[in-house]
Design an enzyme around this catalytic site. Sequence first.
Site, short mmCIF file in Angstrom:
data_model
loop_
_atom_site.label_atom_id
_atom_site.label_comp_id
_atom_site.label_asym_id
_atom_site.label_seq_id
_atom_site.Cartn_x
_atom_site.Cartn_y
_atom_site.Cartn_z
N GLY A 181 0.82 -1.21 0.00
CA GLY A 181 0.00 0.00 0.00
C GLY A 181 0.85 1.25 0.00
CG ASP A 182 3.17 2.50 3.40
OD1 ASP A 182 2.51 3.53 3.53
OD2 ASP A 182 3.37 1.70 4.33
#
Length: 402
Positions: A181-182
Site C-alpha cells: 500500500g505504501d
Amino acid sequence: MAPPTSTPTAAPNANTPLEGVRVIDCTQMLSGPFATQLLADMGAEVIKIERPTRGDITRSVGPEIGDSGITAYFASLNRGKQSIELNMASEEGAAALESLAESADVLIENYRPGTMDKWGLGYEDLREVNENLVYCSISGFLEGPYREMPAFDMVVQALGGSMSITGQADGPPARPGIPIGDICAGMYAVIGITTALYNDEGQYIDVPMFEGLVSWLTERAGRTFVTEEPYPRQGTVHPSLAPYRTFETADGWFAVAIGSDDTWTGFCEAIDRPDLADDDRFTVNNDRVANRDALTTELEPIFANRTNDEWFDLFRDQGLPGAPVQNTVDVFEDEHLKESGTLDDLTIDGVDLPFPICPIEFSGSTTRSGHEPPQLGEHTESVLSSVLSADALAAVRSGSEN
C-alpha cells in the site's frame, strides 16, 4: 520542465534524469520517503524536512546500524537526501518553508489531509510564492466517507482487497510481506510528479493509498467481475493455470510457472516424465486445473528428490519458467543482481548496505548511488542560510531548540 533552481547534490556532469530539480520532502515513514528516494536516485536534490529533536519516525525504529545513530529502516528510504530540522507548525518554521518553496520545483507531503493547510503551507498558500510549484500530497483516501481516516499500510491492504487474496486457501487472510500500500502510493506519486514536471506547469497532485492499491487488482478484478465471486485465496497456486505454484525440494522451495500447453510438454520432457503430457487428465491446461490435486500428487515427490540449485540449473538449461524461493539474505547474494548494477555500494559504521537504487536504465543518463542517509538536521544551516536572513535563521534555530 522548469529551469533548475538550485545546485543539485549529484556529482558534476552526472547527467542524471532529474538533475537540477529541487524537491522539498515533507514526508515520513514509508510511502513519501520511498517516492523521494526514487527522485533522489534519479538525480533530484531532495531536502528532507524533519521535526526538531525527533525527526522522521523511522529514525527510532530499529535496528540501528552499528553505532551510527542511523536505523536500517531510515537508511533504506533516505539515502542521498539533505536533512533540516524545522517546526512547520511554528510561525518561523512556516515562513522558512515558504522561503524554501520559492526556490523549489516540487513539494511532497504525506500528513493527514488538512494539516499543511492548517499551518498555512497548503497548495493555495505556496502557489502565491511559486506558481510553478508541483505540490503532491500522499493521502490514505480520495474525497469520500474514508477521507479523514488514519491510513496505514495494513488498513488499505485490508480495505483494498489484496489481503483477502493473500494466504493459504484454508487459512486466514494474510498481509503481503512487502508494504504494497505504501509502495504503490509512492510509485504513483513519482509518476504524477514527473508527469507534471514534463508538462512544465505548477499543479496539485493528490495520490491515494487505497484507490491506488485497488487499481493494482487488475486481472483479479476482471475475474471477479466475470464470475461474480471473490477472487480465491490459494497461497502460491494460480486459479487458472497448472502447474503454477511452489513445490518443496530437498533443501527449500521452488516456484514453477507453466503458462501454456507447449511449455507443459517441454516441462514433462525435462523432468523425465513425458507420460504426464499424454495423460488425459493433464493434456491441456483446463484439464490440469480440473485435476490439480492429482497433478500435485504426481509432481511433489519428483521435486523433493533434487535441490533448488539442481532444479534451477535444469530450468535455465531448458528455458523453462521457474526459480528457487530466495530469502532476503539470499537475494542480495544473487549473481545476477550483483552484476546488474542496481545495488548501491554503501557502508555505514562497518556494515555493508547494498541497497538497490532505482532500477530504471536510461540510454542517455544515469542514476545515482553511493550516498549516505543524513544525520538529523545535518544540513539545516547550509540549506536555510541560502534562503533566509541571519535573523530569520536565528529565529528558526531558536524555535527548533525549544
